[in-house]
Enzyme design. Structure first.
Site, PDB file in Angstrom:
ATOM      1  N   HIS A  17      59.779  44.269  11.337  1.00 65.26           N
ATOM      2  CA  HIS A  17      58.703  43.959  12.300  1.00 65.26           C
ATOM      3  C   HIS A  17      57.333  44.332  11.717  1.00 65.26           C
ATOM      4  O   HIS A  17      56.370  43.589  11.841  1.00 65.26           O
ATOM      5  CB  HIS A  17      58.880  44.775  13.590  1.00 65.26           C
ATOM      6  CG  HIS A  17      60.047  44.392  14.443  1.00 65.26           C
ATOM      7  ND1 HIS A  17      60.980  45.313  14.864  1.00 65.26           N
ATOM      8  CD2 HIS A  17      60.414  43.211  14.999  1.00 65.26           C
ATOM      9  CE1 HIS A  17      61.879  44.708  15.635  1.00 65.26           C
ATOM     10  NE2 HIS A  17      61.569  43.443  15.733  1.00 65.26           N
ATOM     11  N   LYS A  41      67.780  43.342  31.254  1.00 63.86           N
ATOM     12  CA  LYS A  41      68.386  43.562  29.941  1.00 63.86           C
ATOM     13  C   LYS A  41      68.409  45.065  29.669  1.00 63.86           C
ATOM     14  O   LYS A  41      67.384  45.729  29.835  1.00 63.86           O
ATOM     15  CB  LYS A  41      67.513  42.848  28.885  1.00 63.86           C
ATOM     16  CG  LYS A  41      68.307  42.212  27.755  1.00 63.86           C
ATOM     17  CD  LYS A  41      67.406  41.276  26.959  1.00 63.86           C
ATOM     18  CE  LYS A  41      67.440  41.612  25.478  1.00 63.86           C
ATOM     19  NZ  LYS A  41      66.511  40.772  24.705  1.00 63.86           N
ATOM     20  N   ARG A  90      64.270  35.223  10.170  1.00 61.99           N
ATOM     21  CA  ARG A  90      65.147  35.784   9.148  1.00 61.99           C
ATOM     22  C   ARG A  90      66.077  34.677   8.665  1.00 61.99           C
ATOM     23  O   ARG A  90      65.672  33.827   7.910  1.00 61.99           O
ATOM     24  CB  ARG A  90      65.918  36.976   9.708  1.00 61.99           C
ATOM     25  CG  ARG A  90      65.059  38.227   9.823  1.00 61.99           C
ATOM     26  CD  ARG A  90      65.660  39.238  10.747  1.00 61.99           C
ATOM     27  NE  ARG A  90      65.724  38.711  12.107  1.00 61.99           N
ATOM     28  CZ  ARG A  90      66.087  39.408  13.169  1.00 61.99           C
ATOM     29  NH1 ARG A  90      66.469  40.649  13.036  1.00 61.99           N
ATOM     30  NH2 ARG A  90      66.076  38.856  14.364  1.00 61.99           N
ATOM     31  N   SER A 128      66.903  45.497  14.981  1.00 59.01           N
ATOM     32  CA  SER A 128      66.934  46.711  15.804  1.00 59.01           C
ATOM     33  C   SER A 128      68.380  47.131  16.076  1.00 59.01           C
ATOM     34  O   SER A 128      68.714  48.312  16.011  1.00 59.01           O
ATOM     35  CB  SER A 128      66.208  46.464  17.131  1.00 59.01           C
ATOM     36  OG  SER A 128      64.869  46.115  16.899  1.00 59.01           O
TER      37      SER A 128
HETATM   38  P1  ADP Z   1      63.240  39.460  20.693  1.00 57.54           P
HETATM   39  O1  ADP Z   1      64.183  40.118  21.651  1.00 57.54           O
HETATM   40  O2  ADP Z   1      62.054  38.831  21.391  1.00 57.54           O
HETATM   41  O3  ADP Z   1      63.861  38.546  19.687  1.00 57.54           O
HETATM   42  P2  ADP Z   1      62.888  41.387  18.526  1.00 57.54           P
HETATM   43  O4  ADP Z   1      62.217  42.705  18.633  1.00 57.54           O
HETATM   44  O5  ADP Z   1      64.323  41.358  18.195  1.00 57.54           O
HETATM   45  O6  ADP Z   1      62.565  40.684  19.906  1.00 57.54           O
HETATM   46  O7  ADP Z   1      62.131  40.502  17.459  1.00 57.54           O
HETATM   47  C1  ADP Z   1      60.787  40.119  17.592  1.00 57.54           C
HETATM   48  C2  ADP Z   1      60.427  39.109  16.514  1.00 57.54           C
HETATM   49  O8  ADP Z   1      60.461  39.735  15.229  1.00 57.54           O
HETATM   50  C3  ADP Z   1      61.391  37.931  16.422  1.00 57.54           C
HETATM   51  O9  ADP Z   1      60.661  36.750  16.119  1.00 57.54           O
HETATM   52  C4  ADP Z   1      62.302  38.299  15.279  1.00 57.54           C
HETATM   53  O10 ADP Z   1      62.847  37.167  14.646  1.00 57.54           O
HETATM   54  C5  ADP Z   1      61.328  39.029  14.368  1.00 57.54           C
HETATM   55  N1  ADP Z   1      62.022  39.968  13.475  1.00 57.54           N
HETATM   56  C6  ADP Z   1      62.902  40.939  13.803  1.00 57.54           C
HETATM   57  N2  ADP Z   1      63.352  41.589  12.714  1.00 57.54           N
HETATM   58  C7  ADP Z   1      62.731  41.024  11.652  1.00 57.54           C
HETATM   59  C8  ADP Z   1      62.783  41.223  10.222  1.00 57.54           C
HETATM   60  N3  ADP Z   1      63.597  42.137   9.685  1.00 57.54           N
HETATM   61  N4  ADP Z   1      62.003  40.453   9.438  1.00 57.54           N
HETATM   62  C9  ADP Z   1      61.211  39.493   9.988  1.00 57.54           C
HETATM   63  N5  ADP Z   1      61.128  39.234  11.315  1.00 57.54           N
HETATM   64  C10 ADP Z   1      61.871  39.976  12.133  1.00 57.54           C
END
Ligand code: ADP
Length: 154
Positions: A17, A41, A90, A128
């Site tokens: 992130h 959720k 990803r 996460s």
């Molecule tokens: P959500 O529940 O909205 O998907 P996340 O916190 O899982 O929230 O992810 C937020 C954004 O960050 C999403 O677009 C996700 O694809 C991106 N993201 C998460 N992990 C990574 C990573 N390791 N590299 C690049 N983008 C990521």
């Protein structure tokens, strides 16, 4: 002033992130990290903890603001005069979900556009949920999350 919103669960924030966030900062004058809360959720960390961990890990970056909201991301963006949403991609598996989400957001307001940044090669496996799984098994995740998260995982 070009403003973007980077929405997500950030449960917790990872180095994946943070990499997307830093790269978004190179494109916009201001990036608002939005912890999107969904009462239906279940989450690993409370909204307040998630906001706090992001604030601690972005301290010193004047372009970044961190907040939370339970409403529609597009409505939040409009309220804050943001023109773009940031999302990270990803694997191909992210694509379908992200494409659908971007299309739904476009339907709500086509003036707000979504910008996708590709995950760096060494960060494609970071999520996460994988962090939580590994930490529970005692795996050292110090290279995958900021120290603000590491101390709360312990
Ligand atoms: P959500 O529940 O909205 O998907 P996340 O916190 O899982 O929230 O992810 C937020 C954004 O960050 C999403 O677009 C996700 O694809 C991106 N993201 C998460 N992990 C990574 C990573 N390791 N590299 C690049 N983008 C990521």
């Amino acid at each position: 002033m070009k403003i973007a919103v980077y929405p997500g669960s950030f449960d917790p924030i990872t180095n994946g992130h943070l990499d997307i966030l830093n790269r978004a900062c190179a494109l916009f004058d201001k990036v608002i990290v939005l912890v999107a809360t969904n009462p239906n959720k279940s989450s690993n960390f409370s909204t307040e903890e998630r906001v706090e961990m992001i604030k601690e890990s972005t301290k010193g970056n004047k372009k970044v603001e961190v907040t939370s909201d339970s409403g529609l991301t597009v409505e939040f963006a409009k309220k804050r005069k943001a023109t773009h949403l940031i999302r990270g991609l990803r694997a191909v598996s992210d694509f379908e979900y992200e494409f659908q989400l971007a299309s739904a957001n476009e339907f709500i307001d086509p003036k707000i556009d979504t910008v996708f940044l590709m995950a760096r090669g060494d960060k494609t496996f970071i999520s996460s949920s994988s962090i939580i799984t590994m930490a529970k098994q005692g795996i050292d995740v110090s290279k995958l999350v900021p120290s603000s998260v590491l101390k709360r995982l312990k």
